[in-house]
Design an enzyme around this catalytic site. Sequence first.
Site, PDB file in Angstrom:
ATOM      1  N   HIS A 111      19.084   3.958  46.789  1.00  9.04           N
ATOM      2  CA  HIS A 111      19.476   4.698  47.981  1.00  9.04           C
ATOM      3  C   HIS A 111      19.818   6.128  47.611  1.00  9.04           C
ATOM      4  CE1 HIS A 111      23.156   2.856  46.373  1.00  9.04           C
ATOM      5  NE2 HIS A 111      23.852   3.839  46.936  1.00  9.04           N
ATOM      6  N   VAL A 112      19.646   6.999  48.584  1.00  8.21           N
ATOM      7  CA  VAL A 112      19.932   8.413  48.407  1.00  8.21           C
ATOM      8  C   VAL A 112      20.982   8.807  49.434  1.00  8.21           C
ATOM      9  CG1 VAL A 112      18.980  10.761  48.446  1.00  8.21           C
ATOM     10  CG2 VAL A 112      17.566   8.854  47.610  1.00  8.21           C
TER      11      VAL A 112
END
Length: 176
Positions: A111-112
């Site tokens: 995830h970012v």
Amino acid sequence: MAPSHVTPNRRPARDCPFCHIAAGTGPARLVVDGPDVIAFLPLRPVHPGHVLVVPRHHLEDIWELDEETATAVTRTVLRVAHAVRAVFRPDGLNVIQSSGAAATQTVPHLHVHVVPRFANDRMGAIWPAPADGSPVALDDAASRLSKALEEDDQGDELGQGEAAVEERDRQGTRGP
């Protein structure tokens, strides 16, 4: 190759909260619901406008990321960044991707974080004091990285070097 619902280390994706959100079975405040990528607000945001961008299929970290998924994630990060700027008018923005516990990854699904930043906000500085920046250390790091990238250009994919990383870890040698 492992089935799409199982990571290479055999961790079932059904145990992953982000996979539940991607499947529509977990609660989330979605802001993007695309075929390959979703984006949603985290349960404990740093600020209003803090968004997580996540590939739909389970990838534990950046080392499992393929180019096609990377492109989809990056496009969504860019779209979200522009939306955050338009809506929240931050003074700046952090885009953060952490892989592994040492990097503070707490959910083992790639995830970012897109985090709006404001002058003197409670998040504070995120960079530690500089490490060894001596010319010798910098030259060594540049040389080693250039060599690895040249080998990649010759068809030896960097991801295929995982056996060497695993061997290094077994021997207990790490880092620079």
